[in-house]
Design an enzyme around this catalytic site. Sequence first.
Site, PDB file in Angstrom:
ATOM      1  CB  SER A   1      27.011  29.053 101.291  1.00  0.00           C
ATOM      2  OG  SER A   1      26.730  29.936 100.240  1.00  0.00           O
TER       3      SER A   1
ATOM      4  CG  ASP B   1      20.330  26.302  97.658  1.00  0.00           C
ATOM      5  OD1 ASP B   1      20.326  27.501  97.331  1.00  0.00           O
ATOM      6  OD2 ASP B   1      21.191  25.814  98.402  1.00  0.00           O
TER       7      ASP B   1
ATOM      8  CG  HIS C   1      21.807  28.952 100.321  1.00  0.00           C
ATOM      9  ND1 HIS C   1      22.397  28.033  99.479  1.00  0.00           N
ATOM     10  CD2 HIS C   1      22.829  29.710 100.816  1.00  0.00           C
ATOM     11  CE1 HIS C   1      23.709  28.224  99.457  1.00  0.00           C
ATOM     12  NE2 HIS C   1      23.996  29.227 100.255  1.00  0.00           N
TER      13      HIS C   1
END
Length: 361
Positions: free
Chosen positions: A199, A289, A327
């Site tokens: 991320s 995601d 995610h």
Amino acid sequence: MKKRINKSERKFQSARRLQQSDQKPKPLNVRARSQWQWTWTKLGLSLSILSATILFLLHLFSDSIDLSRPSDIGLNHTINIYLKPEEGVKVGVWHTVPEHSWKEAQGKDLDWYEKALGDGSPIFIYLHGNGGNRSAPHRIGVANVLSALGYHVLALDYRGFGDSTGEPTEAGVCTDVLYLYHWVKARSGNSLVCVWGHSLGSGVATTTAVKLLEQGKQFNGIILEGAFQDARMKTNNLTAHPFTWFYWKFPYIQYFLFNPLKNKDLNLPNDKNLQKIRSPLMLLHAEDDHLVPFATAQENYRIAKKAQNSDERVKLVPFDGSLGYLHNGLYKDPGLPNIIREFVQSLMTLETQTTGGGFTN
């Protein structure tokens, strides 16, 4: 006794009945649409409240952990380290040795762990995402996967995160990673040194990789998990999934209370960095995601593949949306260890071909 009604009251009642008879009922489709919109609004609000509640509890849990004692949460082959990348800045790092060394690691001090970095096993620097610290369950999950494969893992909390001191800025967090890289290289001999960015950490990883190139060095391999295109999320297609409008309007809402970077001007442009990077690269991305749509991974892959002009040096590994990894959940995939093992083996083969053995970057 009957109530007497005068003429004016009769006229008023007659006019009211006439007015009511002229009003047309709302069509069924209008009422159904209105009810549907209200249902989805309530569902969205409920999910937001639930998400905030869960993250608040996780935050309380992570704050209750003594990060200087990773053994307290079962990490019995991990030691805590504090490094000083700059004057007045102290960053916390967990060094987890390969799983096959866990018995030998019991009771060992920092000196033993530092020497272990030179045992020839591949080394991963793990850069986590926005908010929280190195004790988050999904971050420990990744470290456990890598350790089980026989790799060292160094999980860093950037300045301002966890028990690390200092004010987090884009330049600052990249300085922390550069310092850790050089610290590792000074102790690891010719071992393979890779970086894994998740991320927000993906942007830190690629930005640091570009800075290393400017120094004439590079990571032996790069893994980006759930990578965006840039930290401002401006160019991502956030209309590809239900409820992503919520994250577009309130980016990184799940960290709004606990995010050291929430008021910082970040760029960390993966899209631009990938045009410069020449290290072998693997992109891991869940098709479901909910923060960074899979289309972003496809675009990052296109950019990197074009820049390196190679199908072998750039890989995109999708994870089916039906698996529900979203995610943060890729570490749960039973096939992930083999994916990583094959990638690392390809790095070893590549380095052997180019250097004749040993990793010199």
